[in-house]
Scaffold this motif. Structure first.
Motif, PDB file in Angstrom:
ATOM      1  N   SER A 252      -8.683 -43.970  93.743  1.00  0.00           N
ATOM      2  CA  SER A 252      -9.572 -43.885  92.584  1.00  0.00           C
ATOM      3  C   SER A 252     -11.032 -44.200  92.849  1.00  0.00           C
ATOM      4  N   ILE A 253     -11.317 -44.915  93.921  1.00  0.00           N
ATOM      5  CA  ILE A 253     -12.682 -45.417  94.087  1.00  0.00           C
ATOM      6  C   ILE A 253     -13.721 -44.293  94.212  1.00  0.00           C
ATOM      7  N   MET A 254     -13.319 -43.188  94.831  1.00  0.00           N
ATOM      8  CA  MET A 254     -14.296 -42.117  95.069  1.00  0.00           C
ATOM      9  C   MET A 254     -14.708 -41.409  93.775  1.00  0.00           C
ATOM     10  N   ILE A 255     -13.836 -41.485  92.771  1.00  0.00           N
ATOM     11  CA  ILE A 255     -14.127 -40.780  91.518  1.00  0.00           C
ATOM     12  C   ILE A 255     -15.398 -41.344  90.866  1.00  0.00           C
ATOM     13  N   VAL A 256     -15.664 -42.635  91.110  1.00  0.00           N
ATOM     14  CA  VAL A 256     -16.884 -43.251  90.564  1.00  0.00           C
ATOM     15  C   VAL A 256     -18.118 -42.525  91.089  1.00  0.00           C
ATOM     16  N   LEU A 257     -18.026 -42.086  92.333  1.00  0.00           N
ATOM     17  CA  LEU A 257     -19.184 -41.431  92.957  1.00  0.00           C
ATOM     18  C   LEU A 257     -19.393 -40.006  92.435  1.00  0.00           C
ATOM     19  N   LEU A 258     -18.301 -39.379  92.049  1.00  0.00           N
ATOM     20  CA  LEU A 258     -18.362 -37.938  91.733  1.00  0.00           C
ATOM     21  C   LEU A 258     -19.481 -37.560  90.754  1.00  0.00           C
ATOM     22  N   PRO A 259     -19.597 -38.234  89.594  1.00  0.00           N
ATOM     23  CA  PRO A 259     -20.680 -37.835  88.683  1.00  0.00           C
ATOM     24  C   PRO A 259     -22.061 -38.272  89.149  1.00  0.00           C
ATOM     25  N   LEU A 260     -22.102 -39.341  89.956  1.00  0.00           N
ATOM     26  CA  LEU A 260     -23.408 -39.937  90.287  1.00  0.00           C
ATOM     27  C   LEU A 260     -24.065 -39.338  91.524  1.00  0.00           C
ATOM     28  N   CYS A 261     -23.258 -38.785  92.425  1.00  0.00           N
ATOM     29  CA  CYS A 261     -23.880 -38.295  93.663  1.00  0.00           C
ATOM     30  C   CYS A 261     -24.129 -36.790  93.618  1.00  0.00           C
ATOM     31  N   CYS A 262     -24.077 -36.235  92.418  1.00  0.00           N
ATOM     32  CA  CYS A 262     -24.576 -34.867  92.169  1.00  0.00           C
ATOM     33  C   CYS A 262     -23.943 -33.823  93.089  1.00  0.00           C
ATOM     34  N   VAL A 263     -22.622 -33.785  93.048  1.00  0.00           N
ATOM     35  CA  VAL A 263     -21.903 -32.849  93.908  1.00  0.00           C
ATOM     36  C   VAL A 263     -22.142 -31.406  93.461  1.00  0.00           C
TER      37      VAL A 263
ATOM     38  N   TYR B 255     -24.278 -30.380  90.814  1.00  0.00           N
ATOM     39  CA  TYR B 255     -25.555 -30.121  90.127  1.00  0.00           C
ATOM     40  C   TYR B 255     -26.664 -30.914  90.804  1.00  0.00           C
ATOM     41  N   PRO B 256     -27.919 -30.495  90.632  1.00  0.00           N
ATOM     42  CA  PRO B 256     -29.021 -31.229  91.277  1.00  0.00           C
ATOM     43  C   PRO B 256     -29.295 -32.563  90.573  1.00  0.00           C
ATOM     44  N   VAL B 257     -30.010 -33.433  91.253  1.00  0.00           N
ATOM     45  CA  VAL B 257     -30.313 -34.760  90.700  1.00  0.00           C
ATOM     46  C   VAL B 257     -31.049 -34.635  89.371  1.00  0.00           C
ATOM     47  N   GLU B 258     -31.875 -33.579  89.251  1.00  0.00           N
ATOM     48  CA  GLU B 258     -32.649 -33.379  88.011  1.00  0.00           C
ATOM     49  C   GLU B 258     -31.749 -33.245  86.783  1.00  0.00           C
ATOM     50  N   ALA B 259     -30.511 -32.892  87.001  1.00  0.00           N
ATOM     51  CA  ALA B 259     -29.599 -32.730  85.870  1.00  0.00           C
ATOM     52  C   ALA B 259     -29.213 -34.078  85.249  1.00  0.00           C
ATOM     53  N   LEU B 260     -29.416 -35.150  86.004  1.00  0.00           N
ATOM     54  CA  LEU B 260     -29.067 -36.488  85.493  1.00  0.00           C
ATOM     55  C   LEU B 260     -30.204 -37.036  84.640  1.00  0.00           C
ATOM     56  N   PRO B 261     -29.911 -37.934  83.707  1.00  0.00           N
ATOM     57  CA  PRO B 261     -30.993 -38.607  82.985  1.00  0.00           C
ATOM     58  C   PRO B 261     -31.882 -39.369  83.971  1.00  0.00           C
ATOM     59  N   LEU B 262     -33.129 -39.481  83.622  1.00  0.00           N
ATOM     60  CA  LEU B 262     -34.121 -40.063  84.531  1.00  0.00           C
ATOM     61  C   LEU B 262     -33.707 -41.458  85.035  1.00  0.00           C
ATOM     62  N   TRP B 263     -33.150 -42.248  84.116  1.00  0.00           N
ATOM     63  CA  TRP B 263     -32.802 -43.625  84.501  1.00  0.00           C
ATOM     64  C   TRP B 263     -31.674 -43.682  85.526  1.00  0.00           C
ATOM     65  N   LEU B 264     -30.928 -42.585  85.687  1.00  0.00           N
ATOM     66  CA  LEU B 264     -29.850 -42.567  86.689  1.00  0.00           C
ATOM     67  C   LEU B 264     -30.322 -42.064  88.062  1.00  0.00           C
ATOM     68  N   HIS B 265     -31.559 -41.556  88.114  1.00  0.00           N
ATOM     69  CA  HIS B 265     -32.058 -41.019  89.397  1.00  0.00           C
ATOM     70  C   HIS B 265     -32.031 -42.059  90.525  1.00  0.00           C
TER      71      HIS B 265
ATOM     72  N   PHE C 113     -25.570 -33.399  99.381  1.00  0.00           N
ATOM     73  CA  PHE C 113     -25.397 -32.277  98.447  1.00  0.00           C
ATOM     74  C   PHE C 113     -26.735 -31.641  98.086  1.00  0.00           C
ATOM     75  N   GLU C 114     -27.775 -32.458  98.012  1.00  0.00           N
ATOM     76  CA  GLU C 114     -29.122 -31.891  97.807  1.00  0.00           C
ATOM     77  C   GLU C 114     -29.518 -31.049  99.029  1.00  0.00           C
TER      78      GLU C 114
END
Lengths: 271, 265
Positions: free
Chosen positions: B177-188, B190-200, B212-213
């Motif tokens: 399960s631990i890797m699932i935490v990374l899935l939304p945050l490491c922008c697999v 979509y680009p980083v710009e797709a995240l809210p600014l505070w998550l950059h 991935f970038e």
């Protein structure tokens, strides 16, 4: 309370008796003891599993660590192996503090315990090969062939260890424990799952090994006749403390019992 | 040094023996990534053949799936190989042998790499054969992506292994399960710009984000972003150091707590 500083290497802690007949400990009297346990304590939360235990095992001796379930034997052995760090005190093996410097002496030690198994999917030969390489055994193939022959494992050498009978597994575990010709051997109930014939046979192997190598053996057991046969000295524990130690015969005389079995029962009831 | 290498080789041989002992285990290494690739491959084909705006992103999607699998399988290979010791109640035998924590970690890394290659190479070839997507077209950059993802997988694997030693088999589920935490945050996907600014800042603190970038830069613009890869390698060195230190500290903590002898009971 016996303190380690007062103990004379090569003599027993309680009686001062020199090492037995052909034991190399007699000539090694000036050397550090094989095992020295000093003020050893282990506390788990609020429970003292081992409480101020002191004893030494001179080189070349076979010492039995006895006690009922929960007496603290396994925790004491685990601290001597360095698998558990003491809350207070220390366990020294060949002069090394096992909580701090265990890697200096691990290649000169080995152990066997019913709590631990060898990888079941590996064959007997593969297991001995892996552990032989971990211990840096020279001429490993010859050593493995010797052990396979000595322990009567020829028929099962290429069979998965997990598919062996309990007795065969014990023999493989003891063979693994001897693979590096250890100077110090720790055995936790080495004959627990063996029939009387096989148990006697394993005891014979251990006795031969001890005599041939002058090795030091610390073993825990519930089998009192076994302890009387194998051990020069016994340490009896109850509720984490040492309640008696001495030669098996002397203990029987001291507590006015016929044998060690009666001594054990007497001490267990008193405790 | 020689003895140390010999012990690493002994442990690697031990894991090889396990792998060799069951063809089902070998199959399992290939089975999951292959099935996953089939699903994404068909989606890739559908998008590619459609005339929608999504058609251009089909290759990115498949590339991301392949690289995510490298990260996921790298960590899983490391942790599962370690869990073999717990399941077989062999950990105390190893801890009592002259094997040092760094040597155990090195052998787990080596075996994770071997498992990864066994699982990944057939799947990438299958992808090329069935869907015409050639991940090797990324060239030498692919090796850098692969290396960075594997290093991250090992760093996480070290922490999980340490937690299992400290907490027992209760921590086993972390392996999955631990890797699932990374899935939304490491922008697999979509680009980083797709995240809210505070998550950059969070995203850029995670090494897979750089990979991935970098992959997107390569597939979309044909540019290999050396700056991203150097930053990623540097971060990975830090995380690997933290991972190993955590592993050693948790091992030490387990020695205080007791239970190494009965681990797996």
């Amino acid at each position: 309370m016996t303190r380690i500083a007062q103990l004379i290497p090569g003599k027993h802690p309680a009686t001062g008796i020199p090492a037995p007949g052909n034991s190399p400990a007699r000539s090694d009297a000036d050397e550090v003891p094989a095992i020295a346990v000093e003020d050893l304590c282990k506390k788990y939360r609020t429970h003292w599993a081992v409480d101020d235990v002191n004893f030494i095992v001179p080189k070349g001796w076979t010492v039995g660590l006895l006690g009922g379930n929960g007496a603290g034997k396994t925790t004491t052995i685990a601290m001597i192996m360095g698998l558990v760090v003491p809350t207070f005190g220390r366990a020294m093996v060949l002069g090394c503090d096992m909580a701090k410097d265990r890697h200096k002496v691990l290649s000169r030690m080995n152990f066997e315990s019913p709590y631990v198994a060898l990888p079941g999917r590996l064959t007997v030969r593969e297991n001995l090969m892996v552990f032989g390489r971990l211990y840096g055994v020279p001429d490993l193939k010859t050593r493995i062939a010797e052990l396979i022959e000595e322990f009567g494992l020829g028929d099962v050498a290429d069979r998965a260890t997990g598919r062996l009978s309990a007795g065969q597994k014990t023999r493989v575990a003891v063979a693994k424990a001897l693979i590096n010709d250890p100077d110090v051997l720790l055995l936790d109930e080495p004959t627990a799952s063996l029939d009387p014939d096989r148990a006697e046979w394993v005891r014979g192997r251990l006795r031969d090994y001890q005599r041939r190598r002058g090795a030091t053996i610390l073993l825990s057991s519930h089998n009192m006749p076994e302890v009387e046969q194998l051990c020069d000295f016994v340490v009896i524990m109850s509720h984490g403390r040492v309640v008696a130690m001495g030669r098996p015969r002397e203990l029987a005389e001291r507590f006015k019992c016929r044998d060690l079995d009666e001594v054990f029962i007497h001490l267990a009831r008193v405790a | 040094m020689n003895q140390s290498l010999n012990r690493i080789a002994a442990m690697t041989a031990r894991y090889y023996y396990i792998l060799r002992s069951s063809w089902l285990r070998l199959l399992e290494i290939v089975y999951w990534p292959a099935m996953q690739m089939m699903v994404w491959g068909f989606l890739y084909t559908y998008l590619y053949q459609s005339r929608s705006a999504m058609a251009d992103t089909a290759g990115l999607l498949l590339g991301a799936v392949l690289l995510w699998d490298v990260l996921f399988r790298g960590q899983l290979g490391f942790t599962f190989t370690f869990l073999e010791e717990i399941w077989s109640r062999n950990l105390a035998n190893l801890m009592m042998s002259p094997l040092k924590p760094a040597e155990l970690a090195a052998s787990l890394m080596l075996m994770s790499l071997i498992r990864l290659l066994i699982g990944t190479i057939p799947v990438t070839l299958l992808t090329l054969l069935l869907f015409g997507f050639n991940i090797y077209a990324l060239g030498p950059g692919l090796l850098v992506f692969f290396l960075n993802l594997v290093l991250t997988g090992w760093a996480i694997g070290l922490v999980v292994a340490g937690l299992v030693i400290r907490q027992g088999l209760g921590a086993e589920s972390l392996a999955y399960s631990i890797m699932i935490v990374l899935l939304p945050l490491c922008c697999v996907y979509y680009p980083v710009e797709a995240l809210p600014l505070w998550l950059h800042p969070v995203a850029w603190s995670l090494t897979p984000t750089y990979v991935f970038e970098g992959m997107r830069a390569m597939l979309i613009h044909g540019v290999f972003r050396t700056d991203l890869m150097i930053a990623c390698l540097a971060l990975n060195a830090v995380y690997l150091g933290i991972g190993f230190t955590t592993f050693v500290l948790l091992l030490q903590s387990a020695r205080h707590k007791g239970g190494l002898l009965t681990m797996g009971e």
